[in-house]
Design an enzyme around this catalytic site. Structure first.
Site, PDB file in Angstrom:
ATOM      1  N   GLU A  24       0.796  -7.685   6.192  1.00 13.31           N
ATOM      2  CA  GLU A  24      -0.213  -7.038   7.116  1.00 13.31           C
ATOM      3  C   GLU A  24      -0.135  -7.060   8.537  1.00 13.31           C
ATOM      4  OE1 GLU A  24      -1.531  -7.280   2.678  1.00 13.31           O
ATOM      5  OE2 GLU A  24      -0.801  -8.533   4.304  1.00 13.31           O
ATOM      6  N   ALA A  39       0.841  -1.283  -0.033  1.00 12.01           N
ATOM      7  CA  ALA A  39      -0.032   0.041   0.253  1.00 12.01           C
ATOM      8  C   ALA A  39       1.012   1.178  -0.120  1.00 12.01           C
ATOM      9  CB  ALA A  39      -0.834  -0.044   1.122  1.00 12.01           C
ATOM     10  N   GLY A  56      -0.687  -5.920  -0.690  1.00 12.41           N
ATOM     11  CA  GLY A  56      -1.529  -5.681  -1.980  1.00 12.41           C
ATOM     12  C   GLY A  56      -0.782  -6.188  -3.242  1.00 12.41           C
ATOM     13  N   GLU A  99      -1.500  -9.431  -3.702  1.00  8.70           N
ATOM     14  CA  GLU A  99      -2.823  -9.849  -4.116  1.00  8.70           C
ATOM     15  C   GLU A  99      -3.400  -9.506  -5.257  1.00  8.70           C
ATOM     16  OE1 GLU A  99      -5.359  -9.196   0.128  1.00  8.70           O
ATOM     17  OE2 GLU A  99      -4.071  -7.485  -0.473  1.00  8.70           O
TER      18      GLU A  99
END
Length: 479
Positions: free
Chosen positions: A123, A61, A100, A103
C-alpha cells in the site's frame, strides 16, 4: 456469484471467484461474510477453508472502487468476522496474496501456501498504509523490525521467507489450493497442526531501536513522503495499545489521513497511468509480430533475446522473407529493401535520427521505453508495441515527436533547481501539440525515466493542479 460455499466431507470451502485477480470488490466482501455465515451454520462442517479460483489468491483492493464512497461491509469488519470464526479457518494461498488479500489471510487461523506464492503489503506505493489490520496483525507474527521493513518498503515476500518468518504456517506440495486447504484442515482436525488466531497473540515486544532506526532512514531517504511515517506510527500503536481493537482504531485514523493526502492522489494517478501506456487508442484486435530481425548490436537486444523464447517470438540477426518487423540499432545503416516496418533505436539525447516510420527512444534508465510513430500506420505501431511488450519491455506509445526527447532537452537547458518547472512547462507543450495519446503518459515517463518526484504524480498533473481553472479564476478576482 463472486463467492460461494460448498462442503467437502466435513470441511466447508469458501471459494472466491472474481477474475482476473480476485480483487476485494464490494461483491467479494459481502460474499465472504455470507459464505462465512453459511459455513458457521453448517453443522456438518468442522473446519473452513478460504481459497480463490484462477491464477492467484486475492491480489488486493478493487481499483474500480478507488475514489468512490466505501460500501459496507468494509474490509476491516470482514476480517474481524473471519478472525472470530468459531471453527478453524484456513487460508489456502497461491499466486499472490497482496494488500487486503494478505490482510484477509492474516485474519484466518492458519495459512498454507503453494510453492511460488508471494505475499506483501504494498500500500505504501500508493501513498497508503494497510488499513484492514496489516499494521496490527503482521507485527504480532514477525515482530516490530521485520514488520517495519516489509510495510514501509511494500516489497513482495517469497513463500519460503514467509514461512521462516512465521507469516504462513506451511508450504504445501499439493497441486491446487483446494487440495492444500483440505489437507491442512484435516491435519488440524486430527490434532497434528495447531491454528493460531493472530489478533489474540500478544503484541510484539517494544523495539524503540528499530523504530528510531527506520525513522532515521526514512528522514534521510524519503523525507518528503507521508505514508511511511504513518506506518511507523501505526506499528508503534500495535506495541502500545492495550487491545487489538484500540490498535485497529488508531490504524484506521492513520489510514484515513493517508487517504486525504495529496500524495495518495498523485501516486494513484501514476498507478492508473501505468496500466496501458502501450495501447494506441482506437486500435482493437491487434496482435504482436512473430518474426523480428535485430539489425546491428545494442545491449537492449540481449534482453530481448532472453525473453524471445517465452514470448514465442523468433529473433534473427538479418531480415528474411519471413521477417515482419526490424529493430535497427543506433548508427546501423538501414536496409531499405527489408519489406517490413522498421523501428530505429535512439538513445535519448543523441543525434542519431534515422528516417524510419517508428522510433524507439531509450534512456540509461530503461524501466520504460518510448515507441514514437513518425509515419507508420497506427495499427503498425500497436503491433510493434505489443511485440516489445511480449519481449518484456514496458512501452509507452507516442506520435509525431518523442516526449522523452522534449523533456530531456528541457532539463538540459536548466540548472538542477529548475528541473521541476522545466518539466512542467515541457509537459504542457507536449499536451498542447498532441504528441501524447494520454496526458498521463507524460507523467509516467517523467517519473520513471527522468526522476520527477513520484509522490507529486508527474509534471503534467502538477502543472494542471497548479494552473487549475478555479485557481486562475481566484487569482483574477483577487487582482
Amino acid at each position: 456469484m463472486s463467492v460461494h460455499y460448498q462442503r467437502h466431507g466435513n470441511i466447508g470451502v469458501i471459494q472466491i471467484a472474481n477474475p482476473p485477480v480476485n480483487a476485494l470488490s464490494h461483491a467479494v466482501r459481502s460474499g465472504l461474510v455470507s459464505a462465512l455465515d453459511e459455513g458457521i451454520a453448517d453443522t456438518d462442517a468442522n473446519a473452513l477453508v478460504v481459497l480463490a479460483e484462477g491464477r492467484t489468491f486475492i491480489a488486493g483492493a478493487d481499483i474500480r472502487e478507488f475514489g468512490k464512497p466505501p460500501q459496507a461491509p468494509l474490509l476491516p469488519d470482514v476480517i474481524t468476522q473471519l478472525e472470530a470464526c468459531p471453527k478453524p479457518l484456513i487460508a489456502a494461498l497461491h499466486g499472490t496474496a497482496l494488500g487486503g488479500g494478505l490482510e484477509v489471510a492474516l485474519g484466518c487461523h492458519y495459512r498454507v501456501a503453494l510453492p511460488g506464492t508471494r505475499i506483501g503489503l504494498p500500500e505504501v506505493k500508493l501513498g497508503l498504509l494497510p488499513g484492514a489490520g496489516g499494521t496490527q496483525r503482521l507485527p504480532r507474527l514477525v515482530g516490530v523490525e521485520r514488520a517495519l521493513e516489509m510495510i514501509t518498503s511494500g516489497r513482495f515476500v517469497e513463500a519460503e521467507e514467509a514461512l521462516d518468518a512465521g507469516i504462513i504456517d506451511a508450504i504445501s506440495n499439493t497441486q491446487t489450493p483446494l487440495e492444500a486447504g483440505l489437507a491442512a484442515a484435516k491435519e488440524i482436525l486430527a490434532g497434528n497442526q495447531t491454528p493460531r488466531i493472530t489478533g489474540k497473540l500478544p503484541a510484539p515486544a517494544a523495539n524503540p531501536r528499530a523504530i528510531a532506526s527506520m525513522r532515521e532512514y526514512l528522514e534521510q531517504h524519503s523525507s518528503e513522503l507521508f505514508s511511511p511515517f504513518r506506518i511507523i506510527e501505526a506499528i508503534e500503536a500495535c506495541v502500545t495499545s492495550d487491545t487489538l481493537k484500540e490498535g485497529l482504531r488508531r490504524e484506521r485514523e492513520l489510514f484515513l489521513a493517508c487517504m486525504d493526502s495529496p500524495q495518495r492522489a498523485g501516486l494513484i494517478h501514476l498507478f492508473f497511468a501505468a496500466r496501458s501506456p502501450h495501447v494506441v487508442p482506437g486500435i482493437e484486435n491487434a496482435s504482436a509480430f512473430n518474426n523480428v530481425a535485430l539489425m546491428g548490436e545494442h545491449p537492449l537486444f540481449e534482453r530481448l533475446k532472453k525473453a524471445a523464447q517465452r514470448a514465442g517470438i523468433t529473433l534473427t540477426s538479418e531480415p528474411s522473407t519471413a521477417t515482419e518487423l526490424c529493430l535497427l540499432a543506433p548508427y546501423t545503416p538501414a536496409n531499405v529493401n527489408v519489406g517490413c516496418p522498421v523501428v530505429a533505436l535512439k538513445e535519448v539525447g543523441t543525434d542519431n535520427d534515422s528516417d524510419t516510420p517508428l522510433r524507439l527512444v531509450i534512456a540509461a534508465n530503461d524501466s520504460l521505453v518510448e515507441l514514437t510513430k513518425l509515419s507508420a500506420e497506427p495499427l503498425t505501431q500497436q503491433r510493434a508495441a505489443l511485440t516489445l511488450k511480449a519481449l518484456r519491455l514496458n512501452v509507452v506509445v507516442s506520435q509525431q515527436q518523442s516526449m522523452l526527447e522534449i523533456m530531456h532537452a528541457a532539463i538540459g537547458q536548466t540548472t538542477s533547481g529548475e528541473t521541476r518547472p522545466a518539466l512542467e512547462q515541457a509537459s504542457a507543450h507536449i499536451a498542447q501539440k498532441g504528441f501524447c495519446y494520454r496526458e498521463s503518459d507524460i507523467d509516467l515517463l517523467a517519473v520513471e525515466v527522468l526522476g520527477y518526484p513520484r509522490h507529486l504524480g508527474g509534471p503534467h498533473r502538477q502543472a494542471t493542479l497548479t494552473h487549475s481553472p478555479l485557481e486562475t479564476a481566484t487569482q483574477e478576482v483577487s487582482s
